[in-house]
Each structure stands twice: as C-alpha cells, then as structure tokens.
Design a protein around this motif. Structure first.
Motif, mmCIF file in Angstrom:
data_model
loop_
_atom_site.group_PDB
_atom_site.id
_atom_site.type_symbol
_atom_site.label_atom_id
_atom_site.label_comp_id
_atom_site.label_asym_id
_atom_site.label_seq_id
_atom_site.Cartn_x
_atom_site.Cartn_y
_atom_site.Cartn_z
ATOM 1 N N GLY A 99 0.594 -1.240 0.022
ATOM 2 C CA GLY A 99 -0.387 -0.353 -0.558
ATOM 3 C C GLY A 99 0.504 1.280 -0.019
ATOM 4 N N LEU A 100 1.950 1.187 1.216
ATOM 5 C CA LEU A 100 2.860 2.407 0.942
ATOM 6 C C LEU A 100 3.310 2.847 -0.456
ATOM 7 N N ILE A 101 4.489 1.447 -0.632
ATOM 8 C CA ILE A 101 5.398 1.334 -1.927
ATOM 9 C C ILE A 101 4.082 1.755 -3.143
ATOM 10 N N PHE A 102 3.250 1.508 -3.614
ATOM 11 C CA PHE A 102 2.060 1.402 -4.910
ATOM 12 C C PHE A 102 1.587 2.549 -5.209
ATOM 13 N N GLY A 105 3.539 5.580 -4.438
ATOM 14 C CA GLY A 105 4.882 5.714 -5.681
ATOM 15 C C GLY A 105 3.787 6.104 -7.062
ATOM 16 N N THR A 106 3.213 5.845 -7.280
ATOM 17 C CA THR A 106 1.655 6.153 -8.353
ATOM 18 C C THR A 106 0.392 7.044 -8.424
ATOM 19 N N ALA A 107 0.516 7.059 -7.397
ATOM 20 C CA ALA A 107 -0.801 7.940 -7.640
ATOM 21 C C ALA A 107 0.031 9.434 -7.931
ATOM 22 N N PRO A 108 0.327 9.783 -7.414
ATOM 23 C CA PRO A 108 1.167 11.092 -7.756
ATOM 24 C C PRO A 108 1.718 11.735 -9.365
ATOM 25 N N ALA A 109 1.670 10.441 -9.687
ATOM 26 C CA ALA A 109 1.382 10.353 -10.646
ATOM 27 C C ALA A 109 0.495 11.194 -11.788
ATOM 28 N N GLY A 110 -0.580 11.337 -11.606
ATOM 29 C CA GLY A 110 -1.540 11.759 -12.301
ATOM 30 C C GLY A 110 -2.099 10.704 -13.521
ATOM 31 N N ASP A 111 -2.463 11.452 -14.585
ATOM 32 C CA ASP A 111 -2.532 10.426 -15.333
ATOM 33 C C ASP A 111 -1.834 9.392 -16.399
ATOM 34 N N ASP A 112 -0.224 9.525 -15.975
ATOM 35 C CA ASP A 112 0.201 8.123 -16.034
ATOM 36 C C ASP A 112 0.363 7.059 -16.578
ATOM 37 N N ALA A 113 0.002 6.361 -17.605
ATOM 38 C CA ALA A 113 -0.473 5.100 -17.885
ATOM 39 C C ALA A 113 0.312 4.000 -17.511
ATOM 40 N N GLU A 114 1.226 4.132 -17.185
ATOM 41 C CA GLU A 114 2.680 3.217 -16.814
ATOM 42 C C GLU A 114 2.600 2.631 -15.042
ATOM 43 N N LEU A 118 0.506 0.046 -13.050
ATOM 44 C CA LEU A 118 1.833 -0.861 -12.235
ATOM 45 C C LEU A 118 0.411 -1.010 -10.595
ATOM 46 N N ARG A 119 -0.058 0.076 -10.371
ATOM 47 C CA ARG A 119 -0.555 0.097 -9.381
ATOM 48 C C ARG A 119 -2.211 -0.617 -9.364
ATOM 49 N N ALA A 120 -3.150 -0.610 -10.648
ATOM 50 C CA ALA A 120 -3.855 -1.922 -10.736
ATOM 51 C C ALA A 120 -3.135 -3.315 -10.529
ATOM 52 N N THR A 158 -3.139 1.241 1.893
ATOM 53 C CA THR A 158 -3.700 0.222 1.112
ATOM 54 C C THR A 158 -5.129 0.024 1.182
ATOM 55 N N VAL A 159 -5.808 0.997 1.480
ATOM 56 C CA VAL A 159 -7.396 1.368 1.034
ATOM 57 C C VAL A 159 -7.354 1.840 0.188
ATOM 58 N N PRO A 160 -6.682 3.052 -0.390
ATOM 59 C CA PRO A 160 -7.309 3.446 -1.040
ATOM 60 C C PRO A 160 -6.619 2.876 -3.275
ATOM 61 N N LEU A 161 -5.449 1.626 -2.384
ATOM 62 C CA LEU A 161 -5.099 0.961 -3.519
ATOM 63 C C LEU A 161 -5.934 0.269 -3.739
ATOM 64 N N LEU A 162 -6.588 -0.577 -2.481
ATOM 65 C CA LEU A 162 -7.689 -1.593 -2.365
ATOM 66 C C LEU A 162 -8.839 -1.313 -3.377
#
Length: 376
Positions: A99-102, A105-114, A118-120, A158-162
């Motif tokens: 949760g902390l890692i992904f 590490g990805t949410a600030p990327a906005g609309d970056d597809a890759e 990875l987050r999905a 982990t909450v927003p990731l899930l």
C-alpha cells in the motif's frame, strides 16, 4: 532544530518551503543515482540508501512525480517514471506495505498510463492476499518477522489501493481498515460502546491460533507515527464513498479520537517520537503525515472541516519555520530535519526521512494547487 525560515508571512514561508523541498529532490536524485534514499545525516544531508527501496521506495518515486508536476519538465517526468518502474519487483512480495509502496509511488503520477497499470497490478496482488478469516491483509513476511501481524502502517495506502480494485476491492478495503480500528483502538478509544475505558493504543498485534490477537512490544503504544498512519487511512476512506458506506459515523469518530481524546485537534504541532517519552526526540515525519491527513479531512463536509484545515496549515508552518533547512552552511536547503526513524534503537533520531520529505511536499503541493489531495 534548524529554525532558518522565520521571516515573512506564513504564505511566503510555505511557498519558499515548497520550492526548497522540490529543489532538494533534484539534489537527492543526483546523489543517490539508481538507489533509493532512506534517511540523511542532519549535518551534511548525506543519504543512507537501499538498493530495492524496501517499504519506503514509493515515497522516493512519489517525490520525483511531485517534482515533475511542479516543474513541468519532461526530463523530470522521465526520471519519475523510471524510478516507479523499479518498484515492480514488490508487486509479488508478501507485504502489506505494498500500500505504501504502490499508492504513494504511483498516485502522484496523475494520468501516466504505466504508473496506473503498475498500481492496478499491485491492487490485485493486495486483494489476493486478503485473508477472509482474519478480515484483513496480513503484514506478510517479505520484510522479515512473523507474517500474521496487524500493523497500523499496513493500512495507509492499502485502503485507496484496494478501493481501486472494483467492488470486491472496496469491500476488502473497508474490512481491512475497520479490523485495524478494532484491534489498534479497540472498543475503548471512542469507537465502540465502551468508549473511554481503555486509553491504550496498540500499533501492532500478532495473531496466535490459540490465543488470538496479542499486542506486540514493538512499536510501542506511544509511537507517534502509529496514530498518524491510521488517521491517514481513515481520511482516505472518508473520501471514498465505496469504502466508507455504512461506516461514516464510526470513521469520523475514529478521526477525532486519533487527533486527541477530546475530539478536536490539539497537542504539540510536532509530536515526540514516543508519547510516553516526551523529553525524547521529536518526529517531524509524523507531523507531516498528520498534515496530509488533516488536509484530506478538511475536504470531507462536516463541522470540523475548517478546524482541520487550520490545524494542517499550522503544522506546516511550524515545520517550515523550525525544522526545514534554508541557506545553512554545509547542507542543502529543503531538508526536513528532526525526523525519527526508530527511537528505541537510536536509529536516525534527528534525521531527514524520505517519507517525511514526501508528505511535507505533498501537503505543500496541495496547498498550492499542484495536486488534488483527494486523489493522492
């Protein structure tokens, strides 16, 4: 404490603080190369690094994305994307710190597809690790130690990731959060019918097949980041109706209790690393995490929204005035000092911590309209 940004209005200080923290990202990137920064020496800013990032790798990737959004530079965007790609091996690791890692590490990327892809993948992996009988995603054994732990730092991210993994993911996110509230706050800190009878916070518990959940000695009950991490997860849930549905009142009550037993933001703006050792080291990283949580809570409609926003800005102003380096001899600007990695072990107790930098940068970026705090 540094105390190098006393002059100017709060708005001036926070604008300069954001510029300094973002510039510090560039200096750090040049120093660490392809490694991940963990904590830096307060005297000269020299980083201790890790090769794979451990549980903090997402915060470095997130900082690089925040810099890219601040500068608008394509080179900065490429650097952020390359760092995020290096997080990929953690998708298959048995750890709730995914949760902390992904998320961070990805949410600030906005609309970056890759980054989104990875987050999905990480969200699906977390969902696969969900234990129906325990009602949570176990801590896991990828970082060593027992696998069947419930820890507060397994909940933020982990909450927003899930929640992004469809209806089943949102339901698991709610279960994961409420189970940790049950275990860490119990029914004695304002979240159950016996409110007020049990003042003890339990940041980590171990499951035993014979005796059930038992509190761990480490981290200690007074661990400042324990409450900050859990508050952040509660705030994220309140911003997601698919997670908070049916439990909003309990989550709002938990947020008030995590801030103070009286239900209103109070106490030191920068807490001691261990509340039971008030004369010990401070932990600015806990303050920065709390500031982000407060900014999120301020976006939840309710009678305390304005109070939460004002408290967040007060915390950020204190960090900028008293703990952020400016034009100090021998060290770069933008270092958030007085972070405490581990007070009990005496490890990096007055240092710059990579997650402290990240949450400070995120809060400041949100105040200046660079990111939408409800989406990160």
């Amino acid at each position: 404490m540094s105390g190098t940004m006393e002059s100017g209005t709060p708005g001036d200080r926070l604008g300069q603080a954001l510029a300094d923290v973002i510039e510090r990202v560039a200096v750090t990137g040049a120093a660490v190369g392809s490694r991940f920064p963990l904590y830096a020496e307060p005297g000269d800013g020299r980083w201790t690094t890790t090769g794979r990032g451990s549980w903090t790798g997402g915060f470095w990737a997130g900082l690089l994305w925040l810099r890219a959004r601040y500068t608008g530079s394509e080179a900065d965007r490429r650097a952020a994307a390359a760092c995020t790609a290096r997080l990929e091996p953690w998708v298959g690791a048995d750890t709730a710190t995914r949760g902390l890692i992904f998320w961070y590490g990805t949410a600030p990327a906005g609309d970056d597809a890759e980054a989104a892809a990875l987050r999905a993948r990480a969200a699906r992996a977390c969902l696969s690790a969900y234990d129906r009988e325990l009602g949570l995603v176990p801590w896991g054994d990828a970082l060593g130690g027992p696998r069947l732990l419930a820890r507060v730092d397994a909940v933020p991210g982990t909450v927003p990731l899930l929640a992004g993994a469809g209806p089943r993911g949102a339901a698991s996110a709610a279960d994961h959060l409420h189970r940790h509230l049950d275990l860490c706050l119990g029914e004695g800190e304002g979240v159950g019918p016996h409110a007020g009878r049990n003042p003890h916070f339990r940041p980590a518990l171990r499951f035993d097949a014979g005796t059930g959940w038992q509190p761990c000695e480490d981290p200690p009950p007074g661990w400042s980041r324990g409450r900050s991490w859990l508050l952040l997860a509660v705030a994220d849930a309140l911003l997601r109706p698919e997670v908070s549905a049916g439990g909003t009142a309990r989550l709002e009550q938990a947020a008030a209790v995590l801030l103070t037993p009286q239900g209103a933001p109070a106490g030191p703006l920068v807490p001691p690393a261990d509340a039971l050792r008030p004369d010990g080291p401070l932990d600015t990283s806990a303050a920065a995490i709390t500031a982000v949580a407060l900014l999120k809570l301020a976006r939840v409609p309710g009678p305390r929204a304005a109070q939460y926003a004002a408290r967040a800005e007060a915390v950020l102003d204190r960090l900028a005035r008293n703990h952020l380096t400016g034009q100090d001899p021998g060290r770069p600007p933008g270092m958030l000092l007085d972070g405490c990695y581990d007070a009990a072990k005496g490890l990096a107790v007055r240092h710059e911590l990579i997650w402290g930098d990240f949450f400070l940068a995120l809060a400041l970026a949100a105040l200046h309209g660079i990111v939408d705090i409800t989406h990160v």
